[in-house]
Design a protein around this motif. Sequence first.
Motif, PDB file in Angstrom:
ATOM      1  N   MET B  66       0.834  -1.200   0.000  1.00 11.85           N
ATOM      2  CA  MET B  66       0.000   0.000   0.000  1.00 11.85           C
ATOM      3  C   MET B  66       0.870   1.251   0.000  1.00 11.85           C
ATOM      4  N   THR B 114       3.197   3.550  12.777  1.00 16.15           N
ATOM      5  CA  THR B 114       3.372   2.215  12.191  1.00 16.15           C
ATOM      6  C   THR B 114       4.079   2.262  10.837  1.00 16.15           C
ATOM      7  N   HIS B 116       2.882   3.752   8.137  1.00 15.48           N
ATOM      8  CA  HIS B 116       1.944   3.880   7.014  1.00 15.48           C
ATOM      9  C   HIS B 116       1.699   5.355   6.706  1.00 15.48           C
ATOM     10  N   CYS B 154      -9.260  -0.855   5.680  1.00 13.95           N
ATOM     11  CA  CYS B 154      -8.007  -1.591   5.531  1.00 13.95           C
ATOM     12  C   CYS B 154      -7.603  -2.158   6.891  1.00 13.95           C
ATOM     13  N   LEU B 156      -4.015  -3.029   8.590  1.00 16.03           N
ATOM     14  CA  LEU B 156      -2.605  -2.754   8.352  1.00 16.03           C
ATOM     15  C   LEU B 156      -1.767  -3.334   9.486  1.00 16.03           C
ATOM     16  N   TYR B 157      -0.561  -3.791   9.147  1.00 19.60           N
ATOM     17  CA  TYR B 157       0.360  -4.364  10.128  1.00 19.60           C
ATOM     18  C   TYR B 157       1.532  -3.393  10.319  1.00 19.60           C
ATOM     19  N   LEU B 203      -5.566  -2.268  13.018  1.00 19.35           N
ATOM     20  CA  LEU B 203      -4.106  -2.325  13.125  1.00 19.35           C
ATOM     21  C   LEU B 203      -3.715  -3.563  13.916  1.00 19.35           C
ATOM     22  N   LYS B 211       3.121  -2.365   6.609  1.00 15.58           N
ATOM     23  CA  LYS B 211       2.635  -3.514   5.851  1.00 15.58           C
ATOM     24  C   LYS B 211       1.119  -3.482   5.651  1.00 15.58           C
ATOM     25  N   LEU B 212       0.704  -4.053   4.515  1.00 12.64           N
ATOM     26  CA  LEU B 212      -0.724  -4.193   4.201  1.00 12.64           C
ATOM     27  C   LEU B 212      -1.167  -5.624   4.478  1.00 12.64           C
ATOM     28  N   HIS B 213      -2.191  -5.778   5.307  1.00 16.89           N
ATOM     29  CA  HIS B 213      -2.795  -7.100   5.489  1.00 16.89           C
ATOM     30  C   HIS B 213      -3.933  -7.285   4.508  1.00 16.89           C
ATOM     31  N   ASN B 262      -1.452  -8.999  -2.915  1.00 16.08           N
ATOM     32  CA  ASN B 262      -2.111  -8.167  -1.903  1.00 16.08           C
ATOM     33  C   ASN B 262      -3.396  -8.865  -1.476  1.00 16.08           C
TER      34      ASN B 262
END
Lengths: 112, 307
Positions: B66, B114, B116, B154, B156-157, B203, B211-213, B262
Motif C-alpha cells: 500500500m 506504524t 503507514h 483496511c 494494516l500491520y 491495526l 505492511k498491508l494485510h 495483496n
Amino acid sequence: MAVHHTIEVEDCGTRFRCPAGEGLLQAMERLGARSIPVGCRNGGCGLCLVRVTQGAFKAGPMSCRHVPPGHTDLGLALACRIYPQSDLRVRLATDLDRQVSRQSSPEGQNGR
Amino acid sequence: MAISGVLRPGYVQVRVLDMAAALEHYRDRIGLDVVTTTNDGRVFLKAYDEFDHHSIILREADEPGMDFMAFKVMSEGALDELHEKLLAAGVPVEEIEPGDMPAVGRRLAFEAPTGHRFELFATIDLAQIGPMVNNPELWHAEPRGMRALRFDHCLLYGDDIDGAKALFVDVLGFSVTEQVVTPDHTVIATFLSCGMKAHDLALVRHEGKGKLHHVSFLLESWHDVGHAADIMSRYNMSVDIGPTRHGITRGQTIYFFDPSGNRNEVFAGGYTFYPDHPVRTWSTDEVGKAIFYYERALNDRFMTVVT
C-alpha cells in the motif's frame, strides 16, 4: 498429452509432477503435497521462496523485496511464480537466501 | 450522532506487479468500474454504489503493498482544524495542492507511527456515474462480478500500533470498537471507527513497518459472499480463507489475494457502532474465534502473509 516435469524438493525428498505452464506451487498444492509453505500464491508475500538447484524454469512477476533483480538467474524465485521448463530440484530458502531481500520500501513516482 | 470530522475511508493506493492482471481482478472479478487513467499509468476505480470520484488507485510497481490510505473529512474547515491538531501533536504534515490527484482538492499527508502514510481530504468531485438520487433505482446497470458496494476499510500491520491508535483516537477523533489483548495487557490488534461502522481501520502489531494485510470491500449480503466464492473458484483465484465469519466485527467474509499477492476481503454484515459503546475485548487465548469464528483457529497465513 500435456508435458509434465518432475519436481523434487530436496529438504524432504518429496516429488510431484507439474504440467508445463502451471506454477510449481500451484501444482504442488493441487496434488495435496505440503513441502513448500503456501502464502499469497501470487508473487507478493515471499513465503514460498526457494532455490532452484537443478533444471530450467521461467519466472512470472515477483516482488523485488523477496527476489531482487538478477537473483532469479541464480536460481532464487518464489515457487508460485516458477514455471518449469525441465525437471527441477529445489530447496527451501535458507536465512542466507532471505538476507538478499531488500529491506527498504520502494520509492517511486506517485508512490508517496 | 453527528459525524463532523473524519467521515470515512476515501481511497487507497495499492501497488501491483502487473496492471493488466490487476484490472482483470479489480474490475472484472470484484466488479469495480475504471474511472480514469493518469499519464503515469495509475488507474483509478470505484465501486458502483460510491458517490465519490474514486476509491481504489492501482499503481504498477516492482513490489506490492500500500502506498497510502486516505480518509474523507466533512469540510475544508474541519480539515483546517485537524491540520492544527496534527501539528499540535507534533505530527509532521505535508500539504498537497488541489489537483495533484485527479478530482481531489487539498490533501494533508502524514506518516503514522506504524510507518503507514495516511491522507486527509475534504473535497472530491462526485463520480459521473454514481448512485441515483432522483427516484433512485438500485443501480444504472446490474453490477458485475462480486458486486462490491464500496471500498470499506483496511487492516494494516506495523510495529507501533499504540502510537498509531493514540494518533487516530486522540487527534483524529476515532473510537476503539474492539481489541485483542495479551495477558500482560499488550494490545496486539485494535479496531478503529470514525463513524458508525464496526471498523474503518484496523491495526495489528507486527515487527516491520508499513505492511498491508488487506483491503476490504463491502458486499450486500451473505448470499453475495457465497456468489463471490463461486467466482473465486470459477476463475481459480487465490483464496486465503472463507467463506467464514469474524468474531470481531461479526462480518461474514472471504480473504483472498489479488494477482500481486495483496490480500483483499469481501464481506457483509457487521454491527452498528455508537461512540458511547464499551470497547469489546478478546483475550489472546480466544484469538482464533476472534478472527475466524467458525474455524476457531487462526490459519498460518493470518500472521505471516502481508505485502
